[in-house]
Design an enzyme around this catalytic site. Structure first.
Site, PDB file in Angstrom:
ATOM      1  N   SER A 147      47.868  38.933  40.178  1.00  0.00           N
ATOM      2  CA  SER A 147      46.996  40.109  40.193  1.00  0.00           C
ATOM      3  C   SER A 147      47.319  40.964  41.414  1.00  0.00           C
ATOM      4  O   SER A 147      47.681  40.430  42.477  1.00  0.00           O
ATOM      5  CB  SER A 147      45.531  39.662  40.275  1.00  0.00           C
ATOM      6  OG  SER A 147      44.704  40.761  40.625  1.00  0.00           O
ATOM      7  N   TYR A 160      38.843  34.517  43.362  1.00  0.00           N
ATOM      8  CA  TYR A 160      39.847  34.878  42.350  1.00  0.00           C
ATOM      9  C   TYR A 160      41.180  35.226  43.014  1.00  0.00           C
ATOM     10  O   TYR A 160      42.249  34.744  42.598  1.00  0.00           O
ATOM     11  CB  TYR A 160      39.318  36.063  41.545  1.00  0.00           C
ATOM     12  CG  TYR A 160      40.293  36.678  40.575  1.00  0.00           C
ATOM     13  CD1 TYR A 160      40.518  36.105  39.329  1.00  0.00           C
ATOM     14  CD2 TYR A 160      40.977  37.857  40.886  1.00  0.00           C
ATOM     15  CE1 TYR A 160      41.403  36.679  38.422  1.00  0.00           C
ATOM     16  CE2 TYR A 160      41.856  38.440  39.989  1.00  0.00           C
ATOM     17  CZ  TYR A 160      42.065  37.847  38.765  1.00  0.00           C
ATOM     18  OH  TYR A 160      42.946  38.421  37.876  1.00  0.00           O
TER      19      TYR A 160
HETATM   20  P1  NAP Z   1      40.939  38.348  29.106  1.00  0.00           P
HETATM   21  O1  NAP Z   1      40.897  39.493  28.173  1.00  0.00           O
HETATM   22  O2  NAP Z   1      39.726  38.029  29.908  1.00  0.00           O
HETATM   23  O3  NAP Z   1      41.390  37.043  28.302  1.00  0.00           O
HETATM   24  C1  NAP Z   1      41.486  35.840  28.969  1.00  0.00           C
HETATM   25  C2  NAP Z   1      42.260  34.855  28.125  1.00  0.00           C
HETATM   26  O4  NAP Z   1      42.301  33.616  28.844  1.00  0.00           O
HETATM   27  C3  NAP Z   1      41.587  34.595  26.801  1.00  0.00           C
HETATM   28  O5  NAP Z   1      42.572  34.380  25.821  1.00  0.00           O
HETATM   29  C4  NAP Z   1      40.809  33.313  27.052  1.00  0.00           C
HETATM   30  O6  NAP Z   1      40.683  32.481  25.905  1.00  0.00           O
HETATM   31  C5  NAP Z   1      41.701  32.612  28.064  1.00  0.00           C
HETATM   32  N1  NAP Z   1      40.923  31.731  28.914  1.00  0.00           N
HETATM   33  C6  NAP Z   1      39.968  32.077  29.820  1.00  0.00           C
HETATM   34  N2  NAP Z   1      39.433  30.981  30.373  1.00  0.00           N
HETATM   35  C7  NAP Z   1      40.071  29.918  29.819  1.00  0.00           C
HETATM   36  C8  NAP Z   1      39.962  28.514  29.976  1.00  0.00           C
HETATM   37  N3  NAP Z   1      39.084  27.950  30.819  1.00  0.00           N
HETATM   38  N4  NAP Z   1      40.769  27.729  29.245  1.00  0.00           N
HETATM   39  C9  NAP Z   1      41.661  28.265  28.396  1.00  0.00           C
HETATM   40  N5  NAP Z   1      41.798  29.578  28.186  1.00  0.00           N
HETATM   41  C10 NAP Z   1      41.017  30.396  28.904  1.00  0.00           C
HETATM   42  O7  NAP Z   1      42.160  38.482  30.137  1.00  0.00           O
HETATM   43  P2  NAP Z   1      43.001  39.777  30.572  1.00  0.00           P
HETATM   44  O8  NAP Z   1      42.083  40.755  31.204  1.00  0.00           O
HETATM   45  O9  NAP Z   1      43.902  40.202  29.460  1.00  0.00           O
HETATM   46  O10 NAP Z   1      43.868  39.120  31.761  1.00  0.00           O
HETATM   47  C11 NAP Z   1      44.959  38.272  31.488  1.00  0.00           C
HETATM   48  C12 NAP Z   1      45.501  37.727  32.814  1.00  0.00           C
HETATM   49  O11 NAP Z   1      45.799  38.822  33.693  1.00  0.00           O
HETATM   50  C13 NAP Z   1      44.512  36.854  33.583  1.00  0.00           C
HETATM   51  O12 NAP Z   1      45.201  35.834  34.257  1.00  0.00           O
HETATM   52  C14 NAP Z   1      43.883  37.816  34.580  1.00  0.00           C
HETATM   53  O13 NAP Z   1      43.414  37.144  35.738  1.00  0.00           O
HETATM   54  C15 NAP Z   1      45.087  38.680  34.913  1.00  0.00           C
HETATM   55  N6  NAP Z   1      44.749  40.028  35.385  1.00  0.00           N
HETATM   56  C16 NAP Z   1      43.953  40.858  34.653  1.00  0.00           C
HETATM   57  C17 NAP Z   1      43.711  42.152  35.102  1.00  0.00           C
HETATM   58  C18 NAP Z   1      42.907  43.125  34.296  1.00  0.00           C
HETATM   59  O14 NAP Z   1      42.579  44.204  34.824  1.00  0.00           O
HETATM   60  N7  NAP Z   1      42.602  42.850  33.042  1.00  0.00           N
HETATM   61  C19 NAP Z   1      44.240  42.566  36.340  1.00  0.00           C
HETATM   62  C20 NAP Z   1      45.029  41.694  37.075  1.00  0.00           C
HETATM   63  C21 NAP Z   1      45.296  40.420  36.583  1.00  0.00           C
HETATM   64  P3  NAP Z   1      39.507  32.677  24.777  1.00  0.00           P
HETATM   65  O15 NAP Z   1      39.384  34.162  24.563  1.00  0.00           O
HETATM   66  O16 NAP Z   1      40.048  31.972  23.589  1.00  0.00           O
HETATM   67  O17 NAP Z   1      38.277  32.038  25.315  1.00  0.00           O
END
Ligand code: NAP
Length: 252
Positions: A147, A160
């Site tokens: 991130s 985080y």
């Molecule tokens: P998201 O929409 O919140 O989706 C999270 C995914 O991770 C879902 O598929 C969820 O599974 C899975 N997950 C969460 N907790 C879990 C657990 N305990 N065990 C197994 N699976 C789990 O995520 P996103 O926003 O696309 O982000 C994806 C990655 O990028 C993450 O690592 C996040 O930290 C990182 N990131 C995001 C942003 C942002 O702005 N969105 C910015 C920087 C970094 P289910 O849906 O099946 O429960």
């Protein structure tokens, strides 16, 4: 023939948003993709269906990460799927994308919340890599999603950001360790990227978030998925141990 024809991949957290886009892109490039989910089984099955509709190959695997036995449960399903769909348990690509955000003030963060964030975001990726190496041929690819918050401050996300800083160490140290096998290990750091968070439905908040990027927009899942797909390709064979800023210039 896609760039990843004949390859196999596991994308964790692929039921939604960025993970979904990564799974679809890797499948479009020709890989057989294990679409991992935790709670969103129907959504993961829809990703598999979308990959198939586009001419790709995928199957869904469910497992909660950050709990005892998580890696064993996931890999049992991955190996079953790989055997069924590819006739072998070889896994060429691992994308550690699943993650949980904090959104908790420093003074309100409990030890339990802290442990959970670290367990899902940092401990699980380490042990997933350890386990995946039993299946990964020489020339494999590992990408860990970090991130931009390891480079810019947000006090509500200290735990985080600590978990993501830990994840970045995987590229540095596993990169060196796995170099002799031609396996690359890299970190990709998204900035603010569209997901299911209600803030993305609020135009004034989206405008404010967009202004943080040099391109004056929020990231789309595909913006990050394309970067991940490049790192998973043969073209990225000379990049390992890297921190790749995929934040749309948010850190400039
Ligand atoms: P998201 O929409 O919140 O989706 C999270 C995914 O991770 C879902 O598929 C969820 O599974 C899975 N997950 C969460 N907790 C879990 C657990 N305990 N065990 C197994 N699976 C789990 O995520 P996103 O926003 O696309 O982000 C994806 C990655 O990028 C993450 O690592 C996040 O930290 C990182 N990131 C995001 C942003 C942002 O702005 N969105 C910015 C920087 C970094 P289910 O849906 O099946 O429960």
């Amino acid at each position: 023939m896609g760039k990843l024809s004949g390859k196999t991949a596991l994308v964790t957290g692929a039921s939604r948003n960025m993970g979904r886009a990564m799974a679809l892109r890797l499948a479009a490039d020709g890989a057989l993709v294990a679409v991992h989910y935790n709670t969103a089984k129907d959504e993961a099955e829809a990703v598999v269906e979308a990959a198939r509709q586009a001419g790709g190959k995928a199957f869904a695997v469910g497992a909660e990460l950050g709990v005892p036995g998580d890696v064993a449960t996931l890999f049992e399903a991955v190996e079953t799927g790989l055997t069924e769909h590819a006739g072998s348990t070889a896994l060429d690509i691992l994308v550690n994308n699943a993650g949980v955000l904090g959104g908790i003030k420093p003074e309100d963060t409990t030890p339990e919340q802290f442990d959970r964030i670290l367990a899902v975001n940092a401990k699980a990726p380490f042990f997933l890599i350890q386990r995946a190496l039993r299946n990964m041929p020489d020339g494999g690819r590992i990408v860990n999603i970090s991130s931009g918050l390891t480079r810019t401050s947000n006090p509500d996300e200290i735990a985080y950001a600590m978990s993501k800083a830990a994840v970045e160490m995987l590229a540095l140290h596993f990169g060196k360790y796995l170099g002799p096998r031609g396996i690359t290990v890299n970190s990709v750091a998204p900035g603010i990227t569209r997901n299911d968070n209600p803030v993305f439905q609020m135009p004034e908040v989206v405008t404010a978030m967009a202004s943080l990027s040099a391109f004056n927009r929020v990231g789309e899942p595909e913006d990050v998925a394309d970067v991940v797909a490049f790192l998973c390709s043969e073209d990225a064979r000379w990049i390992t141990g890297a921190f790749v800023d995929a934040s749309g210039g948010t850190l400039l």
